[in-house]
Each structure stands twice: as structure tokens, then as C-alpha cells.
Enzyme design. Structure first.
Site, mmCIF file in Angstrom:
data_model
loop_
_atom_site.group_PDB
_atom_site.id
_atom_site.type_symbol
_atom_site.label_atom_id
_atom_site.label_comp_id
_atom_site.label_asym_id
_atom_site.label_seq_id
_atom_site.Cartn_x
_atom_site.Cartn_y
_atom_site.Cartn_z
ATOM 1 N N GLY A 129 -43.995 41.827 126.895
ATOM 2 C CA GLY A 129 -42.967 41.826 128.158
ATOM 3 C C GLY A 129 -42.660 43.107 128.430
ATOM 4 N N ALA A 130 -42.720 44.170 127.684
ATOM 5 C CA ALA A 130 -42.250 45.442 128.274
ATOM 6 C C ALA A 130 -43.378 45.879 128.941
ATOM 7 C CB ALA A 130 -42.297 46.459 127.117
ATOM 8 N N GLY A 190 -6.679 55.660 131.770
ATOM 9 C CA GLY A 190 -6.014 54.400 132.364
ATOM 10 C C GLY A 190 -7.004 53.728 133.515
ATOM 11 N N GLY A 191 -6.436 53.117 134.214
ATOM 12 C CA GLY A 191 -7.120 52.453 135.238
ATOM 13 C C GLY A 191 -7.748 53.255 136.137
HETATM 14 C C1 HXC Z 1 3.981 62.419 137.918
HETATM 15 C C2 HXC Z 1 2.910 63.755 136.480
HETATM 16 C C3 HXC Z 1 2.117 62.764 135.995
HETATM 17 C C4 HXC Z 1 2.067 61.353 136.562
HETATM 18 C C5 HXC Z 1 1.691 64.477 135.073
HETATM 19 N N1 HXC Z 1 2.589 64.922 135.901
HETATM 20 N N2 HXC Z 1 1.396 63.240 135.058
HETATM 21 N N3 HXC Z 1 3.768 63.726 137.443
HETATM 22 N N4 HXC Z 1 2.954 61.290 137.574
HETATM 23 N N5 HXC Z 1 1.313 60.499 136.076
HETATM 24 C C6 HXC Z 1 3.351 66.277 135.927
HETATM 25 C C7 HXC Z 1 4.064 66.550 134.866
HETATM 26 O O1 HXC Z 1 5.532 66.189 135.080
HETATM 27 C C8 HXC Z 1 4.168 68.094 135.006
HETATM 28 O O2 HXC Z 1 4.896 68.451 135.935
HETATM 29 C C9 HXC Z 1 2.826 68.453 135.452
HETATM 30 O O3 HXC Z 1 2.324 66.994 136.210
HETATM 31 C C10 HXC Z 1 1.757 68.706 134.472
HETATM 32 O O4 HXC Z 1 1.838 67.899 133.459
HETATM 33 P P1 HXC Z 1 2.138 68.301 131.883
HETATM 34 O O5 HXC Z 1 2.265 67.070 131.087
HETATM 35 O O6 HXC Z 1 2.950 69.627 131.819
HETATM 36 O O7 HXC Z 1 0.354 68.810 131.722
HETATM 37 P P2 HXC Z 1 -0.270 68.648 130.347
HETATM 38 O O8 HXC Z 1 0.545 68.810 129.041
HETATM 39 O O9 HXC Z 1 -1.696 69.293 130.623
HETATM 40 O O10 HXC Z 1 -0.639 67.134 130.116
HETATM 41 C C11 HXC Z 1 -1.408 66.358 131.317
HETATM 42 C C12 HXC Z 1 -1.474 64.895 131.035
HETATM 43 C C13 HXC Z 1 0.328 64.418 130.783
HETATM 44 C C14 HXC Z 1 -1.949 64.459 129.492
HETATM 45 C C15 HXC Z 1 -2.073 64.354 131.846
HETATM 46 O O11 HXC Z 1 0.882 65.080 131.947
HETATM 47 C C16 HXC Z 1 0.325 63.190 130.757
HETATM 48 O O12 HXC Z 1 0.248 62.221 129.792
HETATM 49 N N6 HXC Z 1 0.799 62.633 132.131
HETATM 50 C C17 HXC Z 1 1.056 60.958 132.146
HETATM 51 C C18 HXC Z 1 -0.205 60.243 132.149
HETATM 52 C C19 HXC Z 1 0.198 58.920 132.403
HETATM 53 O O13 HXC Z 1 0.836 58.050 131.629
HETATM 54 N N7 HXC Z 1 -0.172 58.396 133.583
HETATM 55 C C20 HXC Z 1 -0.055 57.179 133.824
HETATM 56 C C21 HXC Z 1 -1.182 56.319 133.465
HETATM 57 S S1 HXC Z 1 -1.322 54.580 134.209
HETATM 58 P P3 HXC Z 1 5.638 69.897 136.216
HETATM 59 O O14 HXC Z 1 6.692 69.741 137.159
HETATM 60 O O15 HXC Z 1 6.264 69.957 134.892
HETATM 61 O O16 HXC Z 1 4.490 70.821 136.295
HETATM 62 C C22 HXC Z 1 -2.356 54.940 135.333
HETATM 63 C C23 HXC Z 1 -2.530 53.644 135.899
HETATM 64 C C24 HXC Z 1 -3.497 53.569 137.019
HETATM 65 O O17 HXC Z 1 -2.593 55.845 135.857
HETATM 66 C C25 HXC Z 1 -4.054 52.362 137.184
HETATM 67 C C26 HXC Z 1 -5.074 52.191 138.083
HETATM 68 C C27 HXC Z 1 -5.339 50.720 138.227
#
Ligand code: HXC
Length: 508
Positions: free
Chosen positions: A404-405, A169-170
Site C-alpha cells: 500500500g505504501a 489555554g485556549g
Molecule cells: C491580565 C496579566 C495576565 C492576564 C499576566 N498579566 N497575565 N494581566 N491578564 N491573563 C500581567 C500580570 O498581572 C503582570 O502585571 C504582568 O502581566 C506580568 O505577569 P507576571 O505574572 O509577573 O509574569 P511571569 O511571572 O513571567 O508569569 C507569566 C504567566 C503568569 C505565567 C503568564 O502571568 C500567568 O499565569 N498569567 C495568567 C495566565 C492565565 O491564567 N491566563 C488566562 C488563561 S485562560 P504587572 O502589572 O505586575 O507587570 C485563557 C483562555 C483563552 O487564556 C481562551 C481562548 C478560547
């Protein structure tokens, strides 16, 4: 008193455990080191000074009030690499998936601000699920403030990103704005939208690794510089890399005494360029033979391989090397190679690193793909980068420098300081055959052959350019190292400034 001291130790121990044993073990099972293990391996033994170990998030929503882990998912501080101060943040995937909260962002911003004040590089180790979902917009604000800090630090202190887990993402835009990105194969990925969204929108089926893994970004997209098999390899390579990094734009580039004789001749270079002008040779051989101890840190070796970029030392001084590679696409400049080299030239210019350019370029790559893709604009990036650079610029033309290069590749006309050519150099508007086919169109085969021979004789050599002073000297290939080191020493006191401006408007 003893009790208070013990309490501190307990608090420290709790912070060190991050998300707990189970999650650390899960991290290890994925072949990844923990956030702290990464820092320990990266920095000189015992040099890490941690900051903000006791920072906790301020969120109460979604049960977060009951889940406070000291450090809040990122380990930050400063230490040394081979004695040089660096600032570092290392996201801890075991704590809320390394996700970025408001306070997590504040910790990163704090060390970035300090790095800027003292003039020291920032190394970011990224392993994060992105924005802390429970915090919503506060997390987005945190990201934006980091982006802003990345931009303000750009060109002031080197910023290096290690991607060692998810970065999606971002969140990708912070590393994207740093100077260099190292990735780990199979355990790290970077993409703006993941495979599921891709499937929904474009109906493409693609894995995380294919879409944004280390191999993809070091071969196809050029987003990352280097791909490593595991965390340890990546971190050890970064330690070596930092030996070439100046601490800031105020510092002289790192120099270290070299036992490699400055005046070392390399007789084998006299036969490097083949007699047949269409035959390739490996430009790496020239680079490795003229730099100190053959120690070349190449960047983006698998992307746009028709140009080579990397850092080395000559006579102890750190230099940036840019070289056409005749082995790939005959060394032509195309969109990817122009962009790759332009960014590197600008990096060197930011940090006072002299640029050594080795030229064997038949021109820009022809074709609709290149023209439709904007080779005009992208080629202009390299031209612009060389032209605006005020650092010492030393150029050696080994063989072709056409059209040019020729101008683009740090020619005298772009304020090249030391411009040498080998006797094998061919500096002309184009190759003899192409030139004759244009100016003697319709001539008989015999006429064309005679004109080609005459054109070759007259123009495809270094002496026409040398007679105009565009080339400072025609040098023996075996003396290249000695001549360049002398040039570098002469240029130590170089002062050159561009006219005042807010900033330039490089073609993007
Ligand atoms: C809070 C999060 C989290 C998040 C993961 N966790 N991502 N908690 N916010 N964004 C927590 C999970 O709840 C879990 O907690 C632990 O981290 C590990 O995650 P798992 O899912 O068990 O790990 P894994 O299977 O390895 O998967 C990793 C992952 C997945 C692919 C990153 O967690 C995921 O898809 N997370 C969400 C990603 C997401 O959509 N993020 C927001 C994107 S938007 P526990 O307690 O169970 O250990 C963004 C915008 C930024 O980032 C913009 C900037 C401009």
C-alpha cells in the site's frame, strides 16, 4: 503647528516604551527580545509600517480605567522580508503580560483581514499571558474571532507562528491552526492546561518546559516544526524560511535564478543505494545532492524522523520535498510520519508548490500500537492528501516501494505526473522473502530459497511496473536532478481541477 508635531512624537515615544523600562529590562533578563525588537529583526530595515499604535483598551473594571497603554499589548502592521510584503503582529509581554483584550484582538483581526485582501503572509509572534483577565468574556470573544480568521485565511495566505513566551489555554489554538510553528527553547511553552492543573487532575509532576516546551513539541507531540536556542536564531531562520513562501494561493511560488546548473550530474548517487537491500542509507544525501545549492529547509526534523519533509528549490522553482528515510524504522510509514507528511502535502497543494517525492518504503509499520492507534485512519490521511493534490507531482523510487505504501507515495495511480525509478527499485506487493513464505508455506528451506530467488528476479525490480507504464522511465541515479528539473519545467502549465464540492472529508 510645531507643538502638535511634538505631541505626536511624544505619543509615539510613549507607545514605543510599552510597559516601561523596568518591564523591558525584565524581558531582556529572561533572554527575550521585546515585541518591537523582534519585528525590527524580522523585517527588512526600515520597512515596518505600524498600524494602531494609539489603540487603547475600553475596559474600566478592576482599575483598568487608570491603566491605558497605547497599543494595548500588541504591535501590528506590515513590512517586507527580502522585499516580500508580510503582515505581522507581535504581542508585548511588558503590557498587561501581552494578554489579549477586545481591542488587542481587533488589532490582530485588522491586519489579518488586510493580509487576506492583498494576498500576503501573516506572521504572529506570541508572547502572552492569555485572555485579559480583567475583561472576561470580551477577551474570549476576541480569541474566537481570531480563530475564525485563522480558519478563513488557511489555504489563502500562509500563516506562521513564532512562540516566544507563554502560550497557554485556549490561546494555543490560534497558532495550532496556522501553517507552521517555530518555538524558542526554555523561554516559550504551549499547553492547554499547565503543570499545576496537571498535578491536580492526574497527579503527574511536570515542569512547564517538559510539558509544553520547544523540545517537547518538536520531538514528542509534533505540534511545532522547529526549536531554536533563542529569539534571534528563530527570527533569522524565519527570514530564510520566508524565501520559500509564496505570498498567497493566488501567487506563483517564489522562484529565483539559480547558479547551480540544471543539468548537473551527481555521479556519487550511482552508489548511494547499498548492495544489501536491508542496509540503510541517508535520504538527506539524495535530497541535498539534487536540489539547488544543497539548500534544504527541513521542517519537523526531530519528529517522525522516518519521513523527511521540507522546502527547497530545483532549477530555481520552490518545491516541497517528501522523502522516506531508510535510516529510521527502515523508512516505514507509521501514524506520526503519515500525519506529518499529509499536512505538508496539503500545504504544498494549497500554495501551488510542486511536490517531489523520494520513495524507499518497505510498507506500513506493523504492530498493535499502530493498529490500536488508528494507522488505518492516519495512513489514509497521506493517501488522501496525495490523491487530492492537483499541483505537479514528481516521484522517484530509489529502492523499496512495497504494498500500500507504493500506492500512497505519489504513485502514478494517484495522478503522479512524472514517476521515475532507479534501476535499484523494488516495486512489489512485498519483499521476496515474505512473499515466498506466504505463497509457499511449508516448503523446504531449499525450495523457499529457490522461490525467493525467482520472486526477486521477477518482481523486485522497476521493470514490471515500467512495462505497465506505472513508471515513466527507469533513470540513472546520477541524472536525477536533471530529469526532475526537466519534469518541473514541463509541468509549469499543468491544469488539473477536482470535482466541485463544498469541501472534502479527509479522515481526521
Ligand atoms: C491580565 C496579566 C495576565 C492576564 C499576566 N498579566 N497575565 N494581566 N491578564 N491573563 C500581567 C500580570 O498581572 C503582570 O502585571 C504582568 O502581566 C506580568 O505577569 P507576571 O505574572 O509577573 O509574569 P511571569 O511571572 O513571567 O508569569 C507569566 C504567566 C503568569 C505565567 C503568564 O502571568 C500567568 O499565569 N498569567 C495568567 C495566565 C492565565 O491564567 N491566563 C488566562 C488563561 S485562560 P504587572 O502589572 O505586575 O507587570 C485563557 C483562555 C483563552 O487564556 C481562551 C481562548 C478560547
Amino acid at each position: 503647528m510645531q507643538e502638535i508635531l511634538e505631541k505626536l512624537e511624544q505619543k509615539r515615544a510613549a507607545a514605543h516604551m510599552g510597559g516601561g523600562e523596568k518591564r523591558i529590562a525584565a524581558q531582556h533578563e529572561k533572554g527575550k527580545l521585546s515585541a518591537r525588537e523582534r519585528i525590527e529583526l524580522l523585517l527588512d530595515d526600515g520597512s515596518f509600517e505600524e498600524w494602531d499604535m494609539f489603540v487603547e483598551h475600553r475596559s474600566h473594571d478592576f482599575g483598568m480605567g487608570q491603566q491605558r497603554i497605547p497599543g494595548d499589548g500588541v504591535v501590528t502592521g506590515h513590512g517586507t522580508i527580502n522585499g516580500q510584503t508580510v503582515f505581522v503582529f507581535s504581542q508585548d509581554f511588558t503590557v498587561f503580560g501581552g494578554s489579549l483584550s477586545e481591542t488587542h484582538a481587533e488589532k490582530i483581526l485588522k491586519i489579518m483581514g488586510q493580509a487576506l485582501k492583498v494576498g500576503a503572509p501573516v506572521i504572529g509572534i506570541n508572547d502572552s499571558g492569555g485572555a485579559r483577565i480583567q475583561e472576561g468574556v470580551a477577551s474570549l470573544g476576541g480569541y474566537a474571532e481570531i480563530f475564525q480568521a485563522n480558519v478563513l485565511a488557511s489555504g489563502v495566505v500562509p500563516q506562521i507562528s513564532l512562540i516566544m513566551g507563554p502560550c497557554a489555554g485556549g490561546a494555543v489554538y490560534s497558532p495550532a491552526m496556522t501553517d507552521f510553528i517555530f518555538m524558542v527553547k526554555d523561554s516559550s511553552y504551549m499547553f492547554v492546561t499547565g503543570p499545576d492543573v496537571v498535578k491536580t487532575v492526574t497527579h503527574e509532576t511536570v515542569t512547564q518546559e517538559e510539558l509544553g516546551g520547544a523540545v517537547t513539541h518538536t520531538t514528542k507531540s509534533g505540534v511545532a516544526d522547529l526549536a531554536f536556542d533563542n529569539d534571534v536564531e528563530a527570527i533569522l531562520a524565519l527570514r530564510r524560511f520566508m524565501g520559500f513562501m509564496p505570498s498567497s494561493n493566488r501567487a506563483a511560488p517564489l522562484a529565483q535564478p539559480s547558479l547551480d546548473p540544471h543539468d548537473r550530474d551527481e555521479p556519487s548517487l550511482d552508489s548511494l543505494v547499498p548492495d544489501n537491500a536491508t542496509k540503510p542509507y541517508d535520504m538527506h544525501e539524495l535530497i541535498e545532492k539534487i536540489i539547488d545549492d544543497g539548500d534544504f529547509f527541513e521542517l519537523q526534523p526531530q519528529f517522525a524522523r522516518n519521513i523527511i519533509i521540507g522546502l527547497a528549490r530545483m532549477g530555481g522553482q520552490v518545491v516541497g520535498v517528501v522523502a522516506n528515510q531508510p535510516m529510521i524504522l527502515a523508512g516505514c510509514l507509521d501514524i506520526a510520519s503519515s500525519t506529518k507528511a499529509a499536512r505538508f502535502v496539503r500545504f504544498c497543494d494549497c500554495y501551488n508548490i510542486p511536490i517531489v517525492t523520494l520513495v524507499d518504503v518497505p510498507g506500513f509499520l506493523p504492530g498493535t500500537a499502530q493498529e490500536f492507534g488508528g494507522i488505518i485512519k492516519h495512513g489514509a490521511k497521506l493517501l488522501f492528501a496525495y490523491a487530492e493534490a492537483t499541483v505537479p507531482k514528481l516521484t522517484v523510487i530509489t529502492r523499496k516501494a512495497y504494498g500500500g505504501a507504493y500506492d500512497v507515495m505519489a504513485s502514478k495511480h494517484l495522478r503522479g505526473d512524472v514517476n521515475y525509478a532507479w534501476p535499484t527499485a523494488e516495486i512489489a506487493v512485498m519483499g521476496a522473502k515474505g512473499a515466498v513464505e506466504i505463497i509457499f508455506r511449508g516448503g523446504s528451506e531449499a525450495e523457499l530459497a529457490a522461490q525467493t530467488a525467482e520472486y526477486k528476479d521477477k518482481f523486485t525490480n522497476p521493470f514490471v511496473a515500467a512495462s505497465r507504464g506505472y513508471i515513466d522511465d527507469v533513470i540513472m541515479p546520477h541524472a536525477t536532478r536533471r530529469r526532475l528539473i526537466r519534469g518541473l519545467e514541463m509541468l509549469r502549465g499543468k491544469v488539473l481541477a477536482n470535482p466541485w464540492k463544498k469541501h472534502d472529508n479527509i479522515p481526521l
